[in-house]
Motif scaffolding. Structure first.
Motif, PDB file in Angstrom:
ATOM      1  N   SER A  23       0.841  -1.191   0.000  1.00 21.39           N
ATOM      2  CA  SER A  23       0.000   0.000   0.000  1.00 21.39           C
ATOM      3  C   SER A  23       0.876   1.240   0.000  1.00 21.39           C
ATOM      4  CB  SER A  23      -0.905   0.017   1.235  1.00 21.39           C
ATOM      5  OG  SER A  23      -1.773  -1.077   1.218  1.00 21.39           O
ATOM      6  N   THR A  55      -2.124  -1.471  -3.728  1.00 24.79           N
ATOM      7  CA  THR A  55      -3.135  -0.466  -3.400  1.00 24.79           C
ATOM      8  C   THR A  55      -2.499   0.910  -3.392  1.00 24.79           C
ATOM      9  OG1 THR A  55      -4.256  -2.076  -1.987  1.00 24.79           O
ATOM     10  CG2 THR A  55      -4.905   0.221  -1.742  1.00 24.79           C
ATOM     11  N   LEU A  57      -3.408   4.798  -2.655  1.00 20.70           N
ATOM     12  CA  LEU A  57      -4.420   5.611  -1.990  1.00 20.70           C
ATOM     13  C   LEU A  57      -4.080   7.085  -2.067  1.00 20.70           C
ATOM     14  CD1 LEU A  57      -4.645   3.392   1.195  1.00 20.70           C
ATOM     15  CD2 LEU A  57      -6.371   3.552  -0.610  1.00 20.70           C
ATOM     16  N   VAL A  69      -8.049   6.173  -5.818  1.00 13.27           N
ATOM     17  CA  VAL A  69      -7.810   4.853  -5.254  1.00 13.27           C
ATOM     18  C   VAL A  69      -7.683   3.857  -6.403  1.00 13.27           C
ATOM     19  CG1 VAL A  69      -8.791   3.025  -3.835  1.00 13.27           C
ATOM     20  CG2 VAL A  69      -9.066   5.411  -3.156  1.00 13.27           C
ATOM     21  N   ALA A  98     -13.757   4.214  -8.339  1.00 12.75           N
ATOM     22  CA  ALA A  98     -13.455   4.429  -6.926  1.00 12.75           C
ATOM     23  C   ALA A  98     -13.525   5.908  -6.582  1.00 12.75           C
ATOM     24  CB  ALA A  98     -12.076   3.876  -6.603  1.00 12.75           C
TER      25      ALA A  98
END
Length: 101
Positions: A23, A55, A57, A69, A98
């Motif tokens: 992430s 991921t 973000l 996202v 998203a």
């Protein structure tokens, strides 16, 4: 921002294959750039061909509001000269969907 080893986690695995999770608030294009992931086998790093859930973000501070996202499945690869690549397989959340919902 550079790669941060603390954001890479081994979700599941055995002696033959592992599934990793990474992430970051870096843009997806940055993360997919060859060489973003270092070739560092001494730091519990992925092996070529292992699965990665990636991921990306938005930044908590809101400085990168244009960073939607993005969650995707990818596979790790390494070139002959040791450059790590992350090859996307299947998007789990498309950035446009998203961001809009």
């Amino acid at each position: 921002m550079p790669y941060d080893a603390s954001n890479l986690l081994c979700v599941a695995g055995n002696g033959q294959a592992s599934h990793w999770s990474y992430s970051t608030v870096d843009r997806l294009a940055e993360v997919l750039t060859p060489g973003y992931f270092p070739d560092d086998p001494m730091r519990n790093f992925m092996l070529p061909g292992e699965l990665l859930t990636l991921t990306c973000l938005p930044d908590r501070a809101g400085r990168r509001r244009r960073n939607p996202v993005a969650v995707l499945q990818a596979v790790s690869a390494r070139t002959a000269n040791g450059v790590w690549l992350v090859l996307p397989l299947t998007p789990i959340a498309r950035p446009g969907q998203a961001a809009g919902g």
